[in-house]
Design an enzyme around this catalytic site. Structure first.
Site: not given
Length: 379
Positions: A94, A268, A306, A308
């Protein structure tokens, strides 16, 4: 030849959402995509290898903070951000404008730029469009942002109009200062607050400058979500179809889906990493604050659906213990899970777009996550 090329693959017949690819010097990104935020050239508690493992395609770093520490000259000497942090995938920086306007109480806005004090040392600093481009050129990100004014919320129409006009002039100066067009894509930032007329003015002025991509700024700053969606519905169609569209600072699951439905390609936010350090996790059935006492003897994973590494390996009881005792490993585990959750969500959004069923996906996801409950307190 510009550094950034957007390829539109498909438009969802049910919702109008876009499936695309964004080609950059460090690889191709499948969109819509969520970008983890690595403010100081690191996503807090995560290694680059772990980010690759969970499917992060691109990360964001912050010009203001890296300018102050360690200094853009040191990063440049190291070979740029990619080499400095060992991340061989796309990076977006940014402009530093948001931090200048949000961290410093003492600032003076003038036509040349902004005078303000370093929030760490109190030192007087000056940031201009040209300086912001110079710093980002040294950092070497694939996508860099024009320096814009970030007006307060709420702001009057008169203030916002002056701000929009200044942001357009600054955008023109950023383009003039940007010479590294074959290695870095410069995005313009549409401002205008809640005012449709000013959003239209800002979008038209920036589109006339022919940036390789466009961001929508000044949203998710305190306005109600229906207001944000209304502004997106109006603003996004004003931007070119053949260029990427980036909604800045948005990362709650509902807003990612709603943004994609309204034609946004990139998002983001620090939300998933910030709440992770407070022991709050995103799960398929809503938020879970694992530090709460009710999980002291709960030996299930954070999210039973999940896949993960964290959910396959560790229990709520163990993670709660780590968080309560301020063990860094606990923050690592909740951060890993939250980022995996959002990246998996965006993968599912892309699949739903490909299958022309994103509105059906939204309905099912919102129902399970609890967004339709009157007392819902999801992100």
């Amino acid at each position: 030849m510009t550094a950034i090329q957007y390829e539109l693959i498909k438009t969802c017949k049910q919702s109008g959402a876009r499936l695309g690819r964004l080609h950059t010097p460090h690889g191709t990104i499948e969109t819509p995509i969520f970008m983890p935020v690595g403010t100081l050239a690191t996503v807090k508690t995560m290694s680059p290898e772990e980010l690759e493992e969970i499917g992060a395609q691109i990360i964001l770093s912050n010009t203001y903070h890296l300018w102050l520490r360690p200094g853009h000259d040191i990063v440049q000497e190291a070979g740029g951000l990619h080499q400095f942090m060992n991340w061989d995938h796309p990076i977006l920086t940014d402009s530093g404008g948001f931090q200048v306007f949000s961290l410093s109480d003492l600032r003076e806005i003038e036509e040349e730029g902004v005078r303000f004090r370093n929030h760490l040392s109190g030192e007087k600093l000056f940031l201009s469009p040209e300086r912001a481009v110079e710093i980002q050129t040294a950092l070497g990100a694939d996508i860099i942002m024009a320096f814009d004014e970030c007006p307060p919320y709420p702001a009057t129409y008169e203030y916002m109009k002056t701000s929009v006009e200044r942001t357009s002039r600054w955008a023109e100066r950023c383009l003039a200062a940007h010479k590294n067009v074959e290695r870095q894509g410069l995005f313009g930032i549409v401002q205008g607050g809640e005012f449709k007329e000013l959003r239209k003015q800002s979008a038209e002025e920036l589109v006339s400058l022919d940036f390789p991509g466009y961001a929508i700024g000044g949203l998710s700053v305190g306005e109600p979500k229906p207001t944000m969606n209304r502004i997106l519905e109006f603003t996004t169609p004003l931007l070119p179809e053949n260029k990427p569209r980036y909604l800045m600072g948005v990362g709650s699951p509902d807003s990612l889906i709603d943004g994609a439905i309204r034609g946004i390609d990139m998002f983001d936010c620090v939300l998933p990493t910030r709440i992770a350090r407070n022991g709050t996790c995103m799960t398929s059935t809503g938020r879970l604050t694992v530090r709460n006492a009710e999980y002291a003897r709960d030996f299930r994973p954070l999210d039973e659906e999940c896949d993960c590494h964290v959910c396959k390996t560790y229990t709520r009881a163990y993670i709660r213990h780590l968080i309560k005792t301020n063990e860094t490993f606990g923050f690592r585990l909740t951060t890993y899970h939250n980022l995996h959750f959002l990246l998996k969500l965006m993968e599912n959004v892309r699949r739903a777009i490909a299958q022309d069923c994103l509105l059906d996906f939204k309905e099912e996801f919102f129902e399970r996550y609890g967004f339709y409950k009157p007392d819902a307190k999801n992100f």
